[in-house]
Write a protein that holds these residues in place. Structure first.
Motif, PDB file in Angstrom:
ATOM      1  N   ILE A 206       0.841  -1.203   0.000  1.00 23.15           N
ATOM      2  CA  ILE A 206       0.000   0.000   0.000  1.00 23.15           C
ATOM      3  C   ILE A 206       0.875   1.251   0.000  1.00 23.15           C
ATOM      4  O   ILE A 206       0.552   2.263  -0.621  1.00 23.15           O
ATOM      5  N   VAL A 207       2.015   1.174   0.679  1.00 18.50           N
ATOM      6  CA  VAL A 207       2.928   2.319   0.792  1.00 18.50           C
ATOM      7  C   VAL A 207       4.004   2.296  -0.286  1.00 18.50           C
ATOM      8  O   VAL A 207       4.381   3.334  -0.835  1.00 18.50           O
ATOM      9  N   HIS A 208       4.480   1.085  -0.601  1.00 20.75           N
ATOM     10  CA  HIS A 208       5.643   0.948  -1.481  1.00 20.75           C
ATOM     11  C   HIS A 208       5.227   0.520  -2.890  1.00 20.75           C
ATOM     12  O   HIS A 208       4.435  -0.420  -3.052  1.00 20.75           O
ATOM     13  N   THR A 209       5.774   1.204  -3.881  1.00 20.23           N
ATOM     14  CA  THR A 209       5.506   0.882  -5.282  1.00 20.23           C
ATOM     15  C   THR A 209       6.737   0.187  -5.850  1.00 20.23           C
ATOM     16  O   THR A 209       7.782   0.813  -6.046  1.00 20.23           O
ATOM     17  N   ARG A 237      10.843   5.869  -4.222  1.00 14.81           N
ATOM     18  CA  ARG A 237      10.935   6.410  -2.860  1.00 14.81           C
ATOM     19  C   ARG A 237       9.520   6.538  -2.298  1.00 14.81           C
ATOM     20  O   ARG A 237       8.643   7.102  -2.946  1.00 14.81           O
ATOM     21  N   PRO A 238       9.277   6.006  -1.090  1.00 14.95           N
ATOM     22  CA  PRO A 238       7.899   5.932  -0.590  1.00 14.95           C
ATOM     23  C   PRO A 238       7.357   7.273  -0.124  1.00 14.95           C
ATOM     24  O   PRO A 238       8.113   8.179   0.246  1.00 14.95           O
ATOM     25  N   THR A 239       6.039   7.382  -0.160  1.00 16.02           N
ATOM     26  CA  THR A 239       5.353   8.541   0.401  1.00 16.02           C
ATOM     27  C   THR A 239       4.224   8.047   1.286  1.00 16.02           C
ATOM     28  O   THR A 239       3.373   7.286   0.840  1.00 16.02           O
ATOM     29  N   VAL A 240       4.263   8.449   2.552  1.00 19.56           N
ATOM     30  CA  VAL A 240       3.171   8.158   3.476  1.00 19.56           C
ATOM     31  C   VAL A 240       2.428   9.461   3.722  1.00 19.56           C
ATOM     32  O   VAL A 240       3.031  10.471   4.078  1.00 19.56           O
ATOM     33  N   ILE A 241       1.120   9.457   3.468  1.00 15.31           N
ATOM     34  CA  ILE A 241       0.304  10.655   3.672  1.00 15.31           C
ATOM     35  C   ILE A 241      -0.720  10.365   4.757  1.00 15.31           C
ATOM     36  O   ILE A 241      -1.507   9.416   4.650  1.00 15.31           O
ATOM     37  N   PRO A 265       5.943   0.828  12.055  1.00 13.51           N
ATOM     38  CA  PRO A 265       5.067   1.997  12.059  1.00 13.51           C
ATOM     39  C   PRO A 265       5.248   2.817  10.787  1.00 13.51           C
ATOM     40  O   PRO A 265       6.178   2.587  10.008  1.00 13.51           O
ATOM     41  N   LEU A 266       4.363   3.767  10.593  1.00 15.89           N
ATOM     42  CA  LEU A 266       4.328   4.532   9.341  1.00 15.89           C
ATOM     43  C   LEU A 266       5.649   5.218   9.027  1.00 15.89           C
ATOM     44  O   LEU A 266       6.116   5.210   7.883  1.00 15.89           O
ATOM     45  N   GLN A 267       6.293   5.822  10.040  1.00 13.74           N
ATOM     46  CA  GLN A 267       7.516   6.569   9.750  1.00 13.74           C
ATOM     47  C   GLN A 267       8.665   5.653   9.351  1.00 13.74           C
ATOM     48  O   GLN A 267       9.550   6.055   8.586  1.00 13.74           O
ATOM     49  N   LEU A 268       8.660   4.401   9.824  1.00 12.10           N
ATOM     50  CA  LEU A 268       9.707   3.460   9.415  1.00 12.10           C
ATOM     51  C   LEU A 268       9.443   2.979   7.983  1.00 12.10           C
ATOM     52  O   LEU A 268      10.377   2.791   7.199  1.00 12.10           O
ATOM     53  N   ILE A 276       4.128  12.836   4.981  1.00 12.78           N
ATOM     54  CA  ILE A 276       3.335  14.065   4.930  1.00 12.78           C
ATOM     55  C   ILE A 276       2.257  14.020   6.015  1.00 12.78           C
ATOM     56  O   ILE A 276       1.429  13.104   6.039  1.00 12.78           O
ATOM     57  N   VAL A 277       2.311  14.978   6.929  1.00 12.55           N
ATOM     58  CA  VAL A 277       1.254  15.132   7.932  1.00 12.55           C
ATOM     59  C   VAL A 277       0.358  16.259   7.438  1.00 12.55           C
ATOM     60  O   VAL A 277       0.666  17.442   7.603  1.00 12.55           O
ATOM     61  N   ASP A 278      -0.733  15.887   6.785  1.00 11.98           N
ATOM     62  CA  ASP A 278      -1.640  16.871   6.188  1.00 11.98           C
ATOM     63  C   ASP A 278      -2.660  17.316   7.232  1.00 11.98           C
ATOM     64  O   ASP A 278      -2.961  16.595   8.189  1.00 11.98           O
TER      65      ASP A 278
END
Length: 436
Positions: A206-209, A237-241, A265-268, A276-278
């Motif tokens: 879900i996070v990594h392409t 390069r991953p992006t967590v939103i 966890p998300l940050q790892l 991104i903390v929206d």
């Protein structure tokens, strides 16, 4: 001077069992559990399942055979290049079941945390040097103030934290996504890492392409140069939103009591990429508490996680953190927190000139012809009622509203002062008291 590498150095293949730097019992048990769960029998099948080279897999099989937990079937598998088959002995099945009761993890062999740290260094977000052209190419679809790229470029290239603030609807999320798109290289994400005998899964589809990787033909003598430790997945390069749903417990290890395994966890998961903390300020946790949780990671490039036992340990923190908020920073942070956020960039609404550029761009894209009388009405009659405050979202909103009206009325796409008025009425709610 930070120079952008042509490509990230890949994690080297382990050549021998001792190169793995994992507890021997853990490797043996993962081998047994994988054979039991996936019903693989030949060296090449097992090697693919546990993501190790065939030579290292053979070493592990030989060691397990000596312990009478595996045995050769005595038959060659014609479908697998006449390879010898292996199966669990009764003692091996018993050990596999016992190991599964302790941890359900099987499949790719984990990477020791110490080894993973080395790979994080090789592909650090701080090794990237973003150029002006890269940012322009990634954000070419956005019409931005001239000085915004001047501020964004150094912030992104530093790999340090960024706070973007300003009124809503002006593209803070789009700019964050543009930063992600400007990073064109690939990194290597482990399926799982190991610490103190515990397995922590990291790779998350879900996070990594995953990037396309050309596989070697095992029948070719010459192997291609893109071979790397297959316990990793080559990824963008991953992006967590995250948005209003973010809570402090989402930044802790996730323990599954049934499978007895951990999930990063998300940050790892965002290591080597962007977090991104929206909509900061919309979470249940106060913004100050969220930023306090990031103080050590932001300052020391390491995070502290805890196992179920309470044992704490350090993991790399190599993430470009982008905080995005509609609040003024002084409303939600104290000065100590603001000092720890390296770059503060205000994202304002467009001026009238840029607003018209955006309006014309959106209209052309959506097939809506421009009308001078309607535009004059919009600028001279409607916008003065809101003190001529323009926002990037407004052209899309207004044009979509007029398109919907035209489609409902059976009219060709068009704009007029009357349609502008009808669209405008839906953009704002009239301030009035409702009798209950």
């Amino acid at each position: 001077m930070n120079m952008q590498p042509q490509s990230v150095m890949a994690p080297p293949l382990p050549r021998y069992l001792e190169d793995m730097q994992l507890p021997v019992v853990m490797m043996r048990d993962i081998l047994l559990k994988t054979i039991f769960r996936k019903s693989v029998s030949t060296v090449s099948e097992i090697a693919r399942a546990i993501c190790l080279p065939a030579s290292v897999t053979q070493e592990l099989i030989d060691m397990t055979r000596e312990q009478k937990l595996l045995e050769a079937t005595g038959t060659l598998n014609a479908n697998s290049g006449n390879e010898m088959g292996y199966q669990l002995t009764d003692a091996g099945k018993s050990r596999a079941l016992d190991a599964l009761s302790q941890s359900e993890y099987y499949g790719p062999m984990p990477v020791p945390l110490t080894v993973y740290r080395e790979q994080v260094e090789r592909q650090s977000i701080r090794n990237i040097q973003i150029t002006r052209d890269q940012l322009i190419n990634a954000m070419g679809h956005l019409i931005l103030p001239d000085d915004l790229l001047d501020n964004l470029g150094p912030a992104v290239s530093s790999g340090r934290s960024i706070l973007m603030y300003g009124p809503p609807g002006n593209g803070k999320s789009s700019i964050s996504n543009g930063i992600r798109d400007a990073m064109g290289d690939k990194i290597y994400v482990p399926f799982a890492i190991e610490y103190s005998g515990q397995v922590i899964t990291v790779y998350d589809p879900i996070v990594h392409t995953a990037a396309m990787v050309q596989e070697d033909n095992p029948n070719q003598l010459r192997r291609s140069s893109n071979r790397f430790d297959s316990r990793y997945v080559k990824c963008e390069r991953p992006t967590v939103i995250t948005g209003g749903e973010l809570s402090l417990d989402m930044l802790d290890l996730v323990y599954n009591p049934n499978a007895k395994t951990y999930q990063a966890p998300l940050q790892l998961k965002s290591t080597g990429g962007i977090f991104i903390v929206d909509d900061l300020g919309r979470q249940q946790e106060p913004p100050q508490a969220l930023v306090n949780r990031w103080i050590v990671p932001l300052e020391e490039s390491k995070d502290i996680l805890a196992l179920q036992s309470g044992e704490k340990f350090e993991v790399p923190f190599d993430t470009l953190v982008i905080f995005s908020t509609n609040f003024h920073p002084n409303e939600i942070f104290d000065q100590a927190a603001l000092r720890r956020i390296f770059y503060k960039i205000k994202i304002d609404g467009p001026n009238q000139e840029n607003f018209l550029k955006i309006f014309a761009l959106v209209a052309r894209k959506k097939g809506m012809p421009l009308d001078e009388k309607a535009l004059v009405h919009l600028l001279k009659v409607k916008y003065p009622t809101i003190k001529n405050i323009y926002a990037n979202y407004q052209p899309v909103f207004l044009i979509d509203q007029m398109i919907s009206i035209c489609e409902f009325e059976g009219l060709p796409y068009q704009m007029s002062p009357e349609l502008i008025d009808r669209a405008w009425a839906n953009m704002f709610v009239k301030d009035e008291h409702i009798v209950k």
